[in-house]
Design an enzyme around this catalytic site. Structure first.
Site, PDB file in Angstrom:
ATOM      1  N   ARG A  30       0.717  -1.260  -0.018  1.00 16.05           N
ATOM      2  CA  ARG A  30      -0.013   0.024   0.048  1.00 16.05           C
ATOM      3  C   ARG A  30       0.759   1.181  -0.159  1.00 16.05           C
ATOM      4  O   ARG A  30       1.669   1.200   0.819  1.00 16.05           O
ATOM      5  CB  ARG A  30      -0.781   0.094   1.101  1.00 16.05           C
ATOM      6  CG  ARG A  30      -1.888   1.187   1.490  1.00 16.05           C
ATOM      7  CD  ARG A  30      -2.756   1.149   2.513  1.00 16.05           C
ATOM      8  NE  ARG A  30      -3.466   2.621   2.217  1.00 16.05           N
ATOM      9  CZ  ARG A  30      -3.516   3.391   3.561  1.00 16.05           C
ATOM     10  NH1 ARG A  30      -2.947   2.945   4.957  1.00 16.05           N
ATOM     11  NH2 ARG A  30      -4.152   4.430   3.606  1.00 16.05           N
ATOM     12  N   HIS A  75      -3.935  11.329   0.945  1.00 18.13           N
ATOM     13  CA  HIS A  75      -3.447  10.948   2.347  1.00 18.13           C
ATOM     14  C   HIS A  75      -3.028  12.150   2.936  1.00 18.13           C
ATOM     15  O   HIS A  75      -1.733  12.492   3.061  1.00 18.13           O
ATOM     16  CB  HIS A  75      -2.368   9.922   2.152  1.00 18.13           C
ATOM     17  CG  HIS A  75      -1.958   9.378   3.353  1.00 18.13           C
ATOM     18  ND1 HIS A  75      -1.591   7.869   3.506  1.00 18.13           N
ATOM     19  CD2 HIS A  75      -2.065   9.616   4.661  1.00 18.13           C
ATOM     20  CE1 HIS A  75      -1.521   7.653   4.804  1.00 18.13           C
ATOM     21  NE2 HIS A  75      -1.575   8.576   5.700  1.00 18.13           N
ATOM     22  N   ASN A 120      -7.614   8.732   2.657  1.00 16.54           N
ATOM     23  CA  ASN A 120      -7.289   8.071   3.982  1.00 16.54           C
ATOM     24  C   ASN A 120      -7.617   8.763   5.237  1.00 16.54           C
ATOM     25  O   ASN A 120      -7.446  10.060   5.174  1.00 16.54           O
ATOM     26  CB  ASN A 120      -5.494   7.976   4.040  1.00 16.54           C
ATOM     27  CG  ASN A 120      -5.029   7.464   5.251  1.00 16.54           C
ATOM     28  OD1 ASN A 120      -5.216   6.114   5.265  1.00 16.54           O
ATOM     29  ND2 ASN A 120      -4.716   8.181   6.170  1.00 16.54           N
ATOM     30  N   GLU A 121      -8.328   8.074   6.138  1.00 18.63           N
ATOM     31  CA  GLU A 121      -8.980   8.601   7.538  1.00 18.63           C
ATOM     32  C   GLU A 121      -9.330  10.072   7.445  1.00 18.63           C
ATOM     33  O   GLU A 121      -8.805  11.091   8.044  1.00 18.63           O
ATOM     34  CB  GLU A 121      -7.464   8.763   8.265  1.00 18.63           C
ATOM     35  CG  GLU A 121      -7.033   7.408   8.706  1.00 18.63           C
ATOM     36  CD  GLU A 121      -5.789   7.409   9.442  1.00 18.63           C
ATOM     37  OE1 GLU A 121      -5.350   6.519  10.198  1.00 18.63           O
ATOM     38  OE2 GLU A 121      -5.280   8.395   9.535  1.00 18.63           O
ATOM     39  N   ASN A 261      -7.630   1.317   9.935  1.00 15.76           N
ATOM     40  CA  ASN A 261      -6.408   1.723  10.599  1.00 15.76           C
ATOM     41  C   ASN A 261      -6.303   1.734  11.897  1.00 15.76           C
ATOM     42  O   ASN A 261      -7.275   2.550  12.507  1.00 15.76           O
ATOM     43  CB  ASN A 261      -5.902   3.274  10.014  1.00 15.76           C
ATOM     44  CG  ASN A 261      -5.611   3.257   8.543  1.00 15.76           C
ATOM     45  OD1 ASN A 261      -5.436   2.271   7.805  1.00 15.76           O
ATOM     46  ND2 ASN A 261      -5.145   4.386   8.081  1.00 15.76           N
ATOM     47  N   TYR A 263      -4.673   1.192  15.842  1.00 15.61           N
ATOM     48  CA  TYR A 263      -3.540   1.346  16.825  1.00 15.61           C
ATOM     49  C   TYR A 263      -3.736   1.119  18.065  1.00 15.61           C
ATOM     50  O   TYR A 263      -2.739   0.863  18.924  1.00 15.61           O
ATOM     51  CB  TYR A 263      -2.938   2.632  16.467  1.00 15.61           C
ATOM     52  CG  TYR A 263      -1.868   2.849  15.240  1.00 15.61           C
ATOM     53  CD1 TYR A 263      -0.812   2.392  14.970  1.00 15.61           C
ATOM     54  CD2 TYR A 263      -2.806   3.570  14.158  1.00 15.61           C
ATOM     55  CE1 TYR A 263      -0.270   2.415  13.529  1.00 15.61           C
ATOM     56  CE2 TYR A 263      -2.348   3.390  12.747  1.00 15.61           C
ATOM     57  CZ  TYR A 263      -0.932   3.040  12.540  1.00 15.61           C
ATOM     58  OH  TYR A 263      -0.372   3.087  11.258  1.00 15.61           O
ATOM     59  N   GLU A 338      -3.727  -0.521   8.180  1.00 13.90           N
ATOM     60  CA  GLU A 338      -2.438  -0.088   8.840  1.00 13.90           C
ATOM     61  C   GLU A 338      -2.621  -0.680  10.586  1.00 13.90           C
ATOM     62  O   GLU A 338      -4.012  -0.415  10.908  1.00 13.90           O
ATOM     63  CB  GLU A 338      -2.679   1.694   9.166  1.00 13.90           C
ATOM     64  CG  GLU A 338      -2.144   2.282   7.926  1.00 13.90           C
ATOM     65  CD  GLU A 338      -2.076   3.730   8.304  1.00 13.90           C
ATOM     66  OE1 GLU A 338      -1.591   4.252   9.446  1.00 13.90           O
ATOM     67  OE2 GLU A 338      -2.250   4.706   7.311  1.00 13.90           O
ATOM     68  N   TRP A 385       2.181  -1.649   9.541  1.00 15.96           N
ATOM     69  CA  TRP A 385       2.636  -0.396   9.143  1.00 15.96           C
ATOM     70  C   TRP A 385       4.187  -0.381  10.219  1.00 15.96           C
ATOM     71  O   TRP A 385       3.884  -0.810  11.228  1.00 15.96           O
ATOM     72  CB  TRP A 385       1.865   0.650   9.874  1.00 15.96           C
ATOM     73  CG  TRP A 385       2.347   2.028   9.490  1.00 15.96           C
ATOM     74  CD1 TRP A 385       2.952   2.822  10.182  1.00 15.96           C
ATOM     75  CD2 TRP A 385       2.248   2.744   8.375  1.00 15.96           C
ATOM     76  NE1 TRP A 385       3.426   3.961   9.677  1.00 15.96           N
ATOM     77  CE2 TRP A 385       2.890   4.113   8.245  1.00 15.96           C
ATOM     78  CE3 TRP A 385       1.334   2.600   7.078  1.00 15.96           C
ATOM     79  CZ2 TRP A 385       2.725   5.008   7.437  1.00 15.96           C
ATOM     80  CZ3 TRP A 385       1.544   3.425   6.014  1.00 15.96           C
ATOM     81  CH2 TRP A 385       2.107   4.589   6.384  1.00 15.96           C
ATOM     82  N   GLU A 392       6.959  10.358  10.430  1.00 16.11           N
ATOM     83  CA  GLU A 392       5.589  10.185  10.891  1.00 16.11           C
ATOM     84  C   GLU A 392       5.039  11.646  10.988  1.00 16.11           C
ATOM     85  O   GLU A 392       4.556  12.034  12.223  1.00 16.11           O
ATOM     86  CB  GLU A 392       5.572   9.506  12.016  1.00 16.11           C
ATOM     87  CG  GLU A 392       5.754   8.100  11.865  1.00 16.11           C
ATOM     88  CD  GLU A 392       4.807   7.334  11.274  1.00 16.11           C
ATOM     89  OE1 GLU A 392       3.575   7.814  11.462  1.00 16.11           O
ATOM     90  OE2 GLU A 392       4.602   6.194  10.646  1.00 16.11           O
ATOM     91  N   TRP A 393       4.692  12.560   9.992  1.00 17.13           N
ATOM     92  CA  TRP A 393       4.026  13.688   9.923  1.00 17.13           C
ATOM     93  C   TRP A 393       4.903  14.566  11.113  1.00 17.13           C
ATOM     94  O   TRP A 393       5.817  14.609  10.927  1.00 17.13           O
ATOM     95  CB  TRP A 393       2.692  13.633  10.201  1.00 17.13           C
ATOM     96  CG  TRP A 393       1.859  12.646   9.119  1.00 17.13           C
ATOM     97  CD1 TRP A 393       1.503  11.296   9.237  1.00 17.13           C
ATOM     98  CD2 TRP A 393       1.797  12.966   7.680  1.00 17.13           C
ATOM     99  NE1 TRP A 393       0.975  10.729   8.083  1.00 17.13           N
ATOM    100  CE2 TRP A 393       1.108  11.749   7.221  1.00 17.13           C
ATOM    101  CE3 TRP A 393       2.100  14.236   6.878  1.00 17.13           C
ATOM    102  CZ2 TRP A 393       0.692  11.670   5.894  1.00 17.13           C
ATOM    103  CZ3 TRP A 393       1.571  14.060   5.690  1.00 17.13           C
ATOM    104  CH2 TRP A 393       1.018  12.847   5.024  1.00 17.13           C
TER     105      TRP A 393
END
Length: 439
Positions: A30, A75, A120-121, A261, A263, A338, A385, A392-393
């Site tokens: 992905r 994204h 995405n999200e 996604n 976490y 993710e 992921w 990471e942003w």
């Protein structure tokens, strides 16, 4: 469709990294296309052919190595031109721009890409960008944050509304003009934490339902059922935009699959009946009169993970989240797009490479996913992921989610213990069945 055991990540040294993907033994990868890379000025400018060439090289090399590309076309980023012209996702004009961009992606890559993700999200993007102001365009209002512009109570709802309609219109375009020839699938990804009761009472159990509805179902109900969840309509109806009858028809069933996604797991605190417990220093969004937290009586809900104060290891959360999705959307195809682990801190490279905790995380979370599948969750694939320790942003390079360590000076990629484990796991005749037996 065959079940997919895969990995998700962006990459720069993509040809070498695609070899690493192949060597892991996965059969899908992905990645995301940058809107600004393809159309720096949106529909007000020309297509950047260098950008198209870059993604063509990735897609072609993946297919050459027998790896299916799963492509996300939005994204979190969009051309700055659109933000300056009309305010980006706060304007319905963004829908026209998104469809224009999606059409170019379908035209340029659709003959080879069979799995598309539109956005995405949208729920996470709305919260970080329009409630907390932590991500571009950095809009918020007190008490959620101190931004120069924004309205945290309203703008996230408007942004998601425009994202949902953009998704539906892009799907309509794909199904009418491209699917008959390309025979692909198209869906959307939601960020989905798991929620469990803060107290052992009915109020807290109802708060769990509201938390799921106003975070996860907020973006999935419209694309499956054509309307917002009744919970978010009940508590945010004055601020929530309305869909027209035509828009509801367009939205309903506008996914061939959904991506999840996942976490973390959090407690849901009922703010309708326990308002004294709902003051919060972290100023997280409180939709549906529910506050979420990872701490109760000074004890965390699970072992902390990552650099985020709200990421905790609770494997059962994967199973409970899939249970919720299975019951609310019984016939939908699901991909875990993710799921991964980053340690809160690592003191040296040796400890980074001997990532026993990540191996344990993958084992227990995939086993929890297998339990949900045995109960009927229609899960067709899992993307760990991530391939590399990546950007990471706003958190930069400090979180380390990768199966490969990256030396930031030399750019050398070094496999961690988890990469070896994942390869051996995927090589088993039936990996998920094996894991369900040993857990």
């Amino acid at each position: 469709m065959e079940k997919v055991l895969a990995i998700g990540m962006f990459s720069l040294m993509f040809l070498e990294d695609i070899n690493r993907v192949k060597n892991l033994g996965v059969n899908a990868y992905r990645f995301s296309i940058s809107w600004a890379r393809i159309l720096p000025k949106g529909r007000f400018g020309e297509v950047n052919q260098k950008g198209v060439e870059f993604y063509n090289n990735i897609i072609n090399d993946l297919l050459f190595k027998g790896i299916e590309p799963f492509v996300t076309i939005q994204h979190f980023d969009h051309p700055q031109e659109l933000e300056e012209r009309y305010g980006g996702w706060l304007s319905p004009l963004m829908q026209e721009d998104f469809v224009h961009y999606a059409k170019i992606c379908f035209e340029e890559f659709g003959d080879r890409v069979k799995h598309w993700i539109t956005i995405n999200e949208p729920n996470m993007l709305a919260d970080t960008s329009y409630v907390l102001g932590a991500s571009p365009p950095g809009r918020c209002s007190p008490p959620f944050g101190k931004c120069s512009h924004g309205n945290s109570d309203v703008e996230s709802l408007i942004a998601v509304h425009n994202m949902l309609l953009s998704h539906a219109k892009a799907v309509q375009l794909y199904r009418q003009q491209f699917k008959p020839k390309h025979q692909g699938y198209i869906g959307m990804v939601a960020y989905a934490s798991c929620y469990v009761p803060y107290r052992d009472d009915n109020f807290s159990r109802e708060a769990v339902e509201r938390a799921f509805a106003t975070n996860v179902a907020w973006v999935l109900d419209p694309v499956i059922y054509g309307k917002y969840p009744p919970e978010i309509r009940k508590y945010h109806g004055k601020e929530l935009p309305e869909f027209t009858e035509e828009e509801m028809r367009l939205l309903k069933g506008s996914v061939d699959f959904i991506g999840i996604n996942h976490y973390t797991t959090l407690y849901a605190v009922d703010c309708l009946h326990y308002s004294s417990e709902c003051t919060s220093k972290d100023n997280r969004p409180i939709r549906g009169f529910v506050k979420t937290t990872g701490v109760r009586d000074g004890i965390t809900i699970g072992e902390p993970a990552g650099k985020k104060s709200r990421f905790f290891i609770v494997p059962q959360g994967m199973e409970l989240t899939m249970d919720y999705i299975r019951i609310r959307y019984p016939n939908i195809t699901i991909y875990i797009t993710e799921n991964g682990y980053s340690p809160p801190s690592v003191s040296n490279v040796h400890d980074m490479l001997q990532d026993f905790k990540r191996v344990e995380f993958l084992q227990t979370y995939i086993a929890a996913l297998a339990r949900a599948m045995r109960k009927g969750a229609k899960v067709k694939g899992y993307f760990a992921w991530s391939l590399l320790d990546n950007l990471e942003w706003a958190d930069g390079y400090s979180p380390t989610y990768g199966l490969y360590y990256v030396d930031r000076t030399t750019q050398e990629r070094i496999p961690k213990l988890s990469a070896t484990w994942y390869t051996e796991f995927l090589a088993k005749p039936d990996p998920i069945e094996y894991l369900s037996r040993v857990q």
